[in-house]
Design a protein around this motif. Sequence first.
Motif, PDB file in Angstrom:
ATOM      1  N   GLN A  64       0.854  -1.189   0.000  1.00 43.84           N
ATOM      2  CA  GLN A  64       0.000   0.000   0.000  1.00 43.84           C
ATOM      3  C   GLN A  64       0.885   1.231   0.000  1.00 43.84           C
ATOM      4  OE1 GLN A  64      -2.190  -0.548   3.650  1.00 43.84           O
ATOM      5  NE2 GLN A  64      -0.927   0.956   4.714  1.00 43.84           N
ATOM      6  N   ARG A  65       0.314   2.330  -0.387  1.00 46.61           N
ATOM      7  CA  ARG A  65       1.059   3.586  -0.438  1.00 46.61           C
ATOM      8  C   ARG A  65       1.437   4.008   0.972  1.00 46.61           C
ATOM      9  NH1 ARG A  65      -1.374   9.153  -2.715  1.00 46.61           N
ATOM     10  NH2 ARG A  65      -2.401   9.051  -0.720  1.00 46.61           N
ATOM     11  N   CYS A  66       2.650   4.502   1.098  1.00 51.99           N
ATOM     12  CA  CYS A  66       3.134   4.962   2.398  1.00 51.99           C
ATOM     13  C   CYS A  66       2.314   6.180   2.833  1.00 51.99           C
ATOM     14  CB  CYS A  66       4.618   5.310   2.302  1.00 51.99           C
ATOM     15  SG  CYS A  66       5.306   5.965   3.833  1.00 51.99           S
ATOM     16  N   GLY A  67       1.815   6.120   4.035  1.00 53.16           N
ATOM     17  CA  GLY A  67       0.994   7.208   4.546  1.00 53.16           C
ATOM     18  C   GLY A  67       1.802   8.412   4.991  1.00 53.16           C
ATOM     19  N   CYS A  69       4.812   9.649   3.620  1.00 55.49           N
ATOM     20  CA  CYS A  69       5.306  10.473   2.501  1.00 55.49           C
ATOM     21  C   CYS A  69       4.303  10.526   1.341  1.00 55.49           C
ATOM     22  CB  CYS A  69       6.641   9.930   2.000  1.00 55.49           C
ATOM     23  SG  CYS A  69       6.534   8.289   1.259  1.00 55.49           S
ATOM     24  N   ARG A  70       3.175   9.858   1.510  1.00 58.36           N
ATOM     25  CA  ARG A  70       2.115   9.799   0.492  1.00 58.36           C
ATOM     26  C   ARG A  70       2.615   9.228  -0.839  1.00 58.36           C
ATOM     27  NH1 ARG A  70      -1.050  15.450   1.684  1.00 58.36           N
ATOM     28  NH2 ARG A  70      -1.594  14.929   3.809  1.00 58.36           N
ATOM     29  N   GLY A  71       3.494   8.256  -0.741  1.00 55.53           N
ATOM     30  CA  GLY A  71       3.977   7.549  -1.925  1.00 55.53           C
ATOM     31  C   GLY A  71       5.144   8.209  -2.628  1.00 55.53           C
ATOM     32  N   ALA A  72       5.588   9.363  -2.145  1.00 57.42           N
ATOM     33  CA  ALA A  72       6.680  10.077  -2.823  1.00 57.42           C
ATOM     34  C   ALA A  72       8.048   9.466  -2.517  1.00 57.42           C
ATOM     35  CB  ALA A  72       6.684  11.550  -2.416  1.00 57.42           C
ATOM     36  N   GLY A  73       8.229   8.920  -1.340  1.00 57.45           N
ATOM     37  CA  GLY A  73       9.508   8.329  -0.962  1.00 57.45           C
ATOM     38  C   GLY A  73      10.400   9.290  -0.192  1.00 57.45           C
ATOM     39  N   ILE A  91       4.610   0.468   1.405  1.00 59.81           N
ATOM     40  CA  ILE A  91       4.887  -0.366   2.573  1.00 59.81           C
ATOM     41  C   ILE A  91       4.018  -1.607   2.478  1.00 59.81           C
ATOM     42  CG2 ILE A  91       5.590   1.533   4.072  1.00 59.81           C
ATOM     43  CD1 ILE A  91       2.782   1.510   5.272  1.00 59.81           C
ATOM     44  N   ALA A  92       4.449  -2.644   3.152  1.00 59.01           N
ATOM     45  CA  ALA A  92       3.682  -3.892   3.141  1.00 59.01           C
ATOM     46  C   ALA A  92       2.437  -3.727   4.001  1.00 59.01           C
ATOM     47  CB  ALA A  92       4.537  -5.034   3.653  1.00 59.01           C
ATOM     48  N   ARG A  93       1.340  -4.260   3.500  1.00 54.91           N
ATOM     49  CA  ARG A  93       0.112  -4.243   4.292  1.00 54.91           C
ATOM     50  C   ARG A  93       0.284  -5.175   5.479  1.00 54.91           C
ATOM     51  NH1 ARG A  93      -4.671  -2.410   1.754  1.00 54.91           N
ATOM     52  NH2 ARG A  93      -4.304  -1.954  -0.437  1.00 54.91           N
ATOM     53  N   LEU A  94      -0.335  -4.781   6.563  1.00 52.25           N
ATOM     54  CA  LEU A  94      -0.296  -5.644   7.737  1.00 52.25           C
ATOM     55  C   LEU A  94      -1.373  -6.702   7.596  1.00 52.25           C
ATOM     56  CD1 LEU A  94       0.113  -2.957  10.519  1.00 52.25           C
ATOM     57  CD2 LEU A  94       1.857  -4.441   9.552  1.00 52.25           C
TER      58      LEU A  94
END
Length: 102
Positions: A64-67, A69-73, A91-94
């Motif tokens: 899922q998109r990183c919360g 950095c909102r997917g920017a990295g 990031i990996a989903r839990l």
Amino acid sequence: MKHDIEGGRSLSIRVRSLAITCLRALDNWIFGEIDAFAGVLGWEIDRSRPFTRRYRSPQFDALQRCGLCRGAGWTGRDDHVCGLCGGDGRIARLNAGASREK
Ligand SMILES: [Zn+2]
């Protein structure tokens, strides 16, 4: 006269059917090897349009998109690498049941 009209329709249907069969055969000939390889890898294949394929690995469902950095990295004005995702933006989903089982 009626017989001629029905005969024309029948011929038209046969020509269309033959054209569709030929196009499907060409489509399968073009993508057959790639589809087989994708099948071996377990990828999903979208064949909704002729001569078009969309391949997708179901492993992406685990990401899922990183919360943070909102997917920017990166985060902040100085473009620091995101501490949560390490710059991937994902990031990996839990697994919801995993924390309960441990
Ligand atoms: Zn991040």
